[in-house]
Design an enzyme around this catalytic site. Sequence first.
Site, PDB file in Angstrom:
ATOM      1  N   ALA A 170       0.864  -1.180   0.000  1.00 46.51           N
ATOM      2  CA  ALA A 170       0.000   0.000   0.000  1.00 46.51           C
ATOM      3  C   ALA A 170       0.898   1.226   0.000  1.00 46.51           C
ATOM      4  CB  ALA A 170      -0.936  -0.003   1.207  1.00 46.51           C
ATOM      5  N   MET A 171       0.304   2.398  -0.255  1.00 44.25           N
ATOM      6  CA  MET A 171       1.056   3.647  -0.283  1.00 44.25           C
ATOM      7  C   MET A 171       0.213   4.753   0.315  1.00 44.25           C
ATOM      8  SD  MET A 171       3.745   5.319  -0.908  1.00 44.25           S
ATOM      9  CE  MET A 171       3.862   7.048  -0.498  1.00 44.25           C
ATOM     10  N   GLU A 172       0.837   5.501   1.246  1.00 42.92           N
ATOM     11  CA  GLU A 172       0.131   6.466   2.085  1.00 42.92           C
ATOM     12  C   GLU A 172      -0.116   7.812   1.427  1.00 42.92           C
ATOM     13  OE1 GLU A 172       4.590   6.780   3.330  1.00 42.92           O
ATOM     14  OE2 GLU A 172       3.208   5.207   2.694  1.00 42.92           O
ATOM     15  N   ASN A 173      -0.380   7.855   0.117  1.00 42.83           N
ATOM     16  CA  ASN A 173      -0.673   9.134  -0.546  1.00 42.83           C
ATOM     17  C   ASN A 173      -1.712   9.893   0.277  1.00 42.83           C
ATOM     18  OD1 ASN A 173       0.789   8.065  -2.947  1.00 42.83           O
ATOM     19  ND2 ASN A 173      -1.035   6.803  -3.122  1.00 42.83           N
TER      20      ASN A 173
ATOM     21  N   HIS B 138      -1.503   1.005   9.308  1.00 49.34           N
ATOM     22  CA  HIS B 138      -0.162   1.483   8.948  1.00 49.34           C
ATOM     23  C   HIS B 138      -0.256   2.732   8.076  1.00 49.34           C
ATOM     24  CE1 HIS B 138       4.177   0.643   7.878  1.00 49.34           C
ATOM     25  NE2 HIS B 138       3.834   1.452   6.885  1.00 49.34           N
ATOM     26  N   GLU B 139      -1.092   2.663   7.052  1.00 49.32           N
ATOM     27  CA  GLU B 139      -1.183   3.794   6.120  1.00 49.32           C
ATOM     28  C   GLU B 139      -1.851   5.003   6.774  1.00 49.32           C
ATOM     29  OE1 GLU B 139       0.624   3.400   3.605  1.00 49.32           O
ATOM     30  OE2 GLU B 139       0.817   1.247   3.890  1.00 49.32           O
TER      31      GLU B 139
ATOM     32  N   HIS C 108       0.440   7.104   8.832  1.00 49.58           N
ATOM     33  CA  HIS C 108       1.275   8.014   8.037  1.00 49.58           C
ATOM     34  C   HIS C 108       0.585   9.353   7.758  1.00 49.58           C
ATOM     35  CE1 HIS C 108       4.786   5.677   7.129  1.00 49.58           C
ATOM     36  NE2 HIS C 108       4.135   4.707   6.521  1.00 49.58           N
TER      37      HIS C 108
END
Length: 943
Positions: A351-354, A386-387, A390
């Site tokens: 995943a990515m915390e954009n 987690h994301e 952030h």
Amino acid sequence: MGKGFYISKAVGVVGVILGVGALATIIALSVVYSQEKAKNNDNQVSTTVGTNSRTNSRTNDIQTQSWDKYRLPKSLVPEHYNVKLWPRLTADPTTGLYIFTGESTVQFKCTEDTDLILIHSNKLNYTKLENGQWARLSAVNSGVKAPAIKTSLLQPVTQYLVLQLDGKLMKDQWYHLFTDFTGELADDLGGFYRSVYMENGQRKVVATTQMQPTDARKAFPCFDEPAMKATFNITLIHDPVTVALSNGAQRESKAVSIDGKTLKQTDFEQTEKMSTYLLAFIVSEFGFINNTVDNVLIRIFARKPAIDAGQGAYALNKTGPILKFFEGYYNSSYPLPKSDQIALPDFNAGAMENWGLITYRETALLYDEKVSSNSNKERIATIIAHELAHMWFGNLVTLRWWNDLWLNEGFASYVEYLGADVAEPDWNIKDLIVLNDVHRVFAVDALASSHPLSAKEEDIQRPEQISELFDAISYSKGASVLRMLSDFLTEDIFVMGLRAVNATGTKLPGSVQDIMNTWVLQMGFPVVTINTTSGEVSQKHFLLDPDSEVTAPSPFNYEWIVPIKWTKSATAQTPYWLEQKTATNEAMKMTAGDWVLANLDVVGYYRVNYDDSNWDKLLNALSTNHKVIQVINRAQLVDDAFNLARAKIIPTVRALSTTKYLNQERDYMPWQSALGNLNFFYLMFDRSEVYGPMQDYLRKQVVPLFDYYKTETGNWTKVPTGHMDQYNQVNAISQACKTGHEECLTLVKGWFKQWMDTKTNPIHPNLRTTVYCNAIAAGGTKEWDFAWSEFQKATIASEAEKLRSALSCTNQPWLLQRYLEYTLDPDMIRKQDATSTIVYIANNVVGQSLAWDFVRDRWSYIFNQYGGGSFSFSNLINGVTKRFATDFELKQLQQFKADNSDVGFGSGTLAVDQSIERTIGNMKWIAENKQNVLNWFVAETKP
């Protein structure tokens, strides 16, 4: 906060708030590094690239040019971007390429007079403008004249658009830089890229992004460093049937006509001030579900069939409570009006915390109780946590440079357990950090080729060096060390100015800086040895191979300030601090019947060894009444013992003795710890004469667990109640079948055959991974082809993942070889899954050599096609070599390194050296232990 942090305007009061909030741990660490970072900030980074005739032949003094340095000069600071992009979701009929076009205007401030503009750009083609150049420069202030652009050129090595001016930009003046460009909407999973899926027989294309760490420059020219924060106005041009998303909320969407085509133009609200790596923009035909929690709009986007099937409901239900938890944890409201989360068919990371638009693999966001397991559900809960963590730490408060990535990812990896615990309070999930992170990273950090948590800024320059930091050290060691810090520290310390007494009355042996420096600025960790006869407590740098040469210098001579929580015969004692190499603690002297157990709940980041007498007492306690030792520490005793044995600190047979009580053990964590360590024995011995007696012993130990769950589940008709009990049921079936227990093999083959015959799957989702694997291993081509067909038809990624893993379990070499070939065909195996599929095959003893030969033969293709900066390259290299334990394999590995020195290994560079070191250690270990291990297994299985 410390000089290593950049804080957005929106966090104006957070500097005060965080000091008394739960982010105390991070503030402590910012203090720890303030001096180090001050040094870094004062240094002029001077790393340059060498001359490369293929990419640049300008002058002989190339190394002195600013554009040959990987770091941006400090002369220009961006303030705002206007970016308009138009992704084409159909291929160009002439070239066959998918492209996007765009234009961008960046407003920046000049902080030092300069006649040079460097802005990051990678794989973008620029339109020549009316001035004959690739960009247009203008001054914001009408009273200031902007110099003309004299030359435009690209530096592909350092990834810059270089603009040389005919005069100076003036200090403290603001300027606009406009560009018009085209890029490829490739399927390389980086920057602005395309993802493809099938829906009702139709091929659908998604335009999506992954910017972290250095790929925003593939989408538009930008100052692509985390400290170069700016605000962004994003506009997307797209087909009317599609939906456009970005970080900001939609401001307006209207019909436009371009080249005779009717399209939509969607404008988004201006973002908060943020780093380029957190940008996201997506065009798709996805559906969504939504709700609103405290005026924050929460939406889950995915393929329409997935949304219609309710696969986004679990994520939607859990996002609100987790967001609310973190608002309380940080004592700061969520800073955005919306929280979009989207599941993508093709996505390289988990995943990515954009900020405001978090992207996920489908397996990390979508859940269907009919086919998803409890481990799938846990993955979703922890990754969402987690994301979302952030959104504050990482996005609102951002690290200056990638060398301290571990603070960002380590913190999120720690608090993900806290967030998931709020979402699922019955799971006791916080305990699992010991297995998932502490024990996991010990294996890497015990190598002489490990690295400290914090790197020097000047040592992290190139994109591949940055990508290499996204490893177990940054994530799992970071989480483990922060957990240790939060255990011995409290908020009071921060409120009182980091005083040396905590709420329990335990004195700290020094400042937080002094303590934490020993854990962050040197690699590795200690083994603490306690002699219960003399009371002597000592520490030593723990290395899996004690003969390996540690060449990396340590500012602390590989000594740590160690917090020791301990118990005396199950009664907790006053915590103790080991401040030097050797000390004496009279309280740890034991009389005949008492025993010592140290590192309670494994809150400390170290291993523990004891004198022989205390080991005997602990083993006796396990065999007579194992529950007198708490469950986490039963798992610890097993894990410590096996690793101490690998390091030649205790005999291997003593480590094996910690498994003798397992026929009485019913808890998940000790079993998982044992099986994880015994997996090393499988890797070392599944090609030798030790294998048979080892199988006999492990079958004897696991059958009582198998029978226990058979009874508990009413002959496999019910699901165990507890989260970890469900996990241990999987262990029971998996290990019983793995050791050839006939009742188990009959069971799984029967379930799988029933599925093949009736086309209705009777296997509970929790059990599918292990049942599929064992049934395919016991079967042949018919079973494999059936599973492949089901894999291709799977409508939820978690089910496809189970099948993709199980397909690697066949014992037919030709099927495994065919499967390897599939990994390089994106129509067969998605690019995001290629490297992990190769590793799955290498995990199979039959597939090990096939996978290694495949990787060696295709390395150049794999490296170039899948991108050397890919986060998965270190996993690939470690995965295909972890069974290596012979001189022949060592020579092959060394030759592989030499043969591909020109191609390179990208983010897997360190993994190659680690694999060589691990192979040497394995060779020594087998030479010294094989006979004793064989004798022990034979003796333990005698009637």
